[in-house]
Design a protein around this motif. Structure first.
Motif, PDB file in Angstrom:
ATOM      1  N   ARG A 282       0.856  -1.176   0.000  1.00  0.00           N
ATOM      2  CA  ARG A 282       0.000   0.000   0.000  1.00  0.00           C
ATOM      3  C   ARG A 282       0.898   1.234   0.000  1.00  0.00           C
ATOM      4  N   ALA A 283       0.335   2.353  -0.472  1.00  0.00           N
ATOM      5  CA  ALA A 283       1.139   3.539  -0.706  1.00  0.00           C
ATOM      6  C   ALA A 283       1.817   4.037   0.560  1.00  0.00           C
ATOM      7  N   TYR A 328       2.365   7.687  -8.600  1.00  0.00           N
ATOM      8  CA  TYR A 328       1.905   6.413  -8.058  1.00  0.00           C
ATOM      9  C   TYR A 328       1.312   6.533  -6.650  1.00  0.00           C
ATOM     10  N   ASN A 330      -1.408   7.727  -3.641  1.00  0.00           N
ATOM     11  CA  ASN A 330      -2.870   7.738  -3.586  1.00  0.00           C
ATOM     12  C   ASN A 330      -3.403   9.168  -3.521  1.00  0.00           C
ATOM     13  N   SER A 331      -4.704   9.315  -3.597  1.00  0.00           N
ATOM     14  CA  SER A 331      -5.299  10.641  -3.707  1.00  0.00           C
ATOM     15  C   SER A 331      -5.017  11.506  -2.478  1.00  0.00           C
ATOM     16  N   GLN A 333      -2.427  11.403  -0.480  1.00  0.00           N
ATOM     17  CA  GLN A 333      -1.038  11.841  -0.508  1.00  0.00           C
ATOM     18  C   GLN A 333      -0.822  12.943  -1.526  1.00  0.00           C
ATOM     19  N   LYS A 334      -1.558  12.896  -2.639  1.00  0.00           N
ATOM     20  CA  LYS A 334      -1.417  13.903  -3.684  1.00  0.00           C
ATOM     21  C   LYS A 334      -2.076  15.219  -3.316  1.00  0.00           C
ATOM     22  N   THR A 382      -2.281   3.741  -9.260  1.00  0.00           N
ATOM     23  CA  THR A 382      -3.566   3.319  -8.721  1.00  0.00           C
ATOM     24  C   THR A 382      -3.957   4.201  -7.555  1.00  0.00           C
ATOM     25  N   GLU A 383      -5.247   4.370  -7.355  1.00  0.00           N
ATOM     26  CA  GLU A 383      -5.749   5.134  -6.225  1.00  0.00           C
ATOM     27  C   GLU A 383      -6.000   4.240  -5.008  1.00  0.00           C
ATOM     28  N   ASN A 384      -5.778   2.948  -5.119  1.00  0.00           N
ATOM     29  CA  ASN A 384      -6.189   2.023  -4.060  1.00  0.00           C
ATOM     30  C   ASN A 384      -5.035   1.496  -3.240  1.00  0.00           C
ATOM     31  N   LEU A 385      -3.801   1.931  -3.545  1.00  0.00           N
ATOM     32  CA  LEU A 385      -2.669   1.409  -2.792  1.00  0.00           C
ATOM     33  C   LEU A 385      -2.706   1.894  -1.354  1.00  0.00           C
TER      34      LEU A 385
END
Length: 385
Positions: A282-283, A328, A330-331, A333-334, A382-385
């Protein structure tokens, strides 16, 4: 001999399991409970070597970590530590369970907690069951007592709990109270030990050196010489072979010796509860892993093996990582400023790899070198990490 070896390994698993889960009942962990009961004599012997004691009442077993030289050895505080208010309510719930006969509902316990806290002389913030936020906290407190086996759910319908939490309607859930688990969890003898410790004299400190060494090796991620007094550090360097023999006998693991200190490596077949599942796919995990690696490269290495970074340097690492692997992430974190740094710091501190100061500076501990040069391969954003 095979039977003897198997019995020894079972005793080691039982002891390590009890270290990780110091209050065990058949309802909480049936496998561990059976294992500890079968090897109780050996488990008690290992506990005695650490100055601990094992208590058993009915079908409940507790490992009591008796303070030595006025101190208790404990690992880093987990990031998901139970909030103080939930712990306070759990103590009030436990007191109410003393008065509960047979089965009891969460609604009934809620009323009892309200009345208890309202009584003269009780120094706990008021509990109002009419407030949804308060009901939610009490539900978490009940879950905490479930974790220790004091409460055992009779009703498995989560919708009943949800309805009670959201609207205050219904019974919430039905529970059985394990009075033996309650007795061991709230033992006044154990509470007295925790709150009446006296500072150790120099003679006591020296006399308990071996026990303190063993506790630190078994209870913390690593023992660093720089964290010890000069006398303790020198004694551990000299006796590390003996300490390796001791921990191997109790756990089946071995000590890994590094220039900066020692750490215990458990056997590959150890119970999952004693080993942190990290890093996962996971991210938040791989970002923390890469930040630790880059911090180890970009920071200032100290003579004791630690690596120090100012708050500004940590921010620079975050910026570099965003430029390198930002696509890479997730949302959260971005989009949320500070998320990357907050999440990485939380994970690394909990794992015992990092110490963070109030001014935002980092001290990366030598044990983080075990994760040097991570091979992180990400193929698709991916947005799901």
């Amino acid at each position: 001999m095979a039977g003897t070896s198997g019995e020894t390994r079972d005793a080691q698993r039982a002891f390590v399991g009890l270290l990780a889960k110091p209050l065990v009942t058949p309802s909480v962990d049936a496998d561990l409970y059976r294992l500890v009961v079968r090897r109780l004599k050996q488990v008690k012997e290992s506990a005695q070597r650490l100055g601990y004691r094992v208590q058993r009442v009915g079908r409940v077993i507790r490992l009591v970590r008796v303070p030595v030289a006025g101190t208790v050895t404990f690992p880093p505080v987990p990031a998901e530590v139970v909030p103080r208010r939930v712990r306070s309510l759990a103590c009030c719930l436990a007191a109410c369970c003393e008065e509960a006969a047979g089965t009891v509902t969460l609604q009934k316990l809620s009323d009892m907690v309200r009345d208890l806290i309202a009584a003269p002389g009780v120094q706990v913030a008021p509990y109002d069951p009419e407030e949804r936020a308060q009901r939610k906290l009490l539900r978490e407190a009940a879950r905490l007592l479930e974790k220790y086996g004091v409460l055992t759910r009779r009703t498995r319908d989560e919708s009943l709990l949800d309805e009670w939490t959201e609207s205050g309607q219904g019974v919430g859930a039905g529970y059985d109270v394990d009075r033996d688990a309650l007795l061991l969890l709230t033992s006044p003898d154990v509470l007295e030990l925790a709150f009446t410790g006296e500072p150790a004299s120099p003679e006591q400190w020296a006399a308990t050196r071996t026990i303190r060494q063993l506790r630190a090796l078994l209870e913390t991620p690593a023992v660093l010489y720089a964290d010890l007094t000069d006398d303790d550090a020198n004694a551990l360097r000299v006796s590390r072979g003996l300490r390796n023999t001791d921990v191997a006998a109790m756990t089946g693991g071995h000590l890994e010796a590094r220039a900066e200190g020692l750490l215990l490596v458990l056997a590959d077949d150890e119970r999952p509860a004693t080993v942190v599942d990290w890093p996962r796919a996971r991210a938040a995990d791989w970002v923390a892993l890469l930040m630790a690696d880059k911090a180890g490269r970009d920071g200032t290495r100290q003579p004791d093996g630690t690596v120090t970074l100012t708050s500004g340097q940590v921010d620079e690492i975050v910026d570099d990582l965003i430029g390198w692997r930002g696509d890479y992430m997730n949302s959260a974190q971005k989009q949320a400023p500070g998320t990357i740094r907050h999440d990485a710091q939380k994970h690394l501190v909990e794992l015992g790899l990092l110490r963070a100061a109030g001014d935002g500076s980092w001290t990366l501990l030598p044990v983080a070198a075990r994760y040097r040069d991570p091979d992180v391969t990400i193929t698709t954003p991916t947005e799901n990490l």
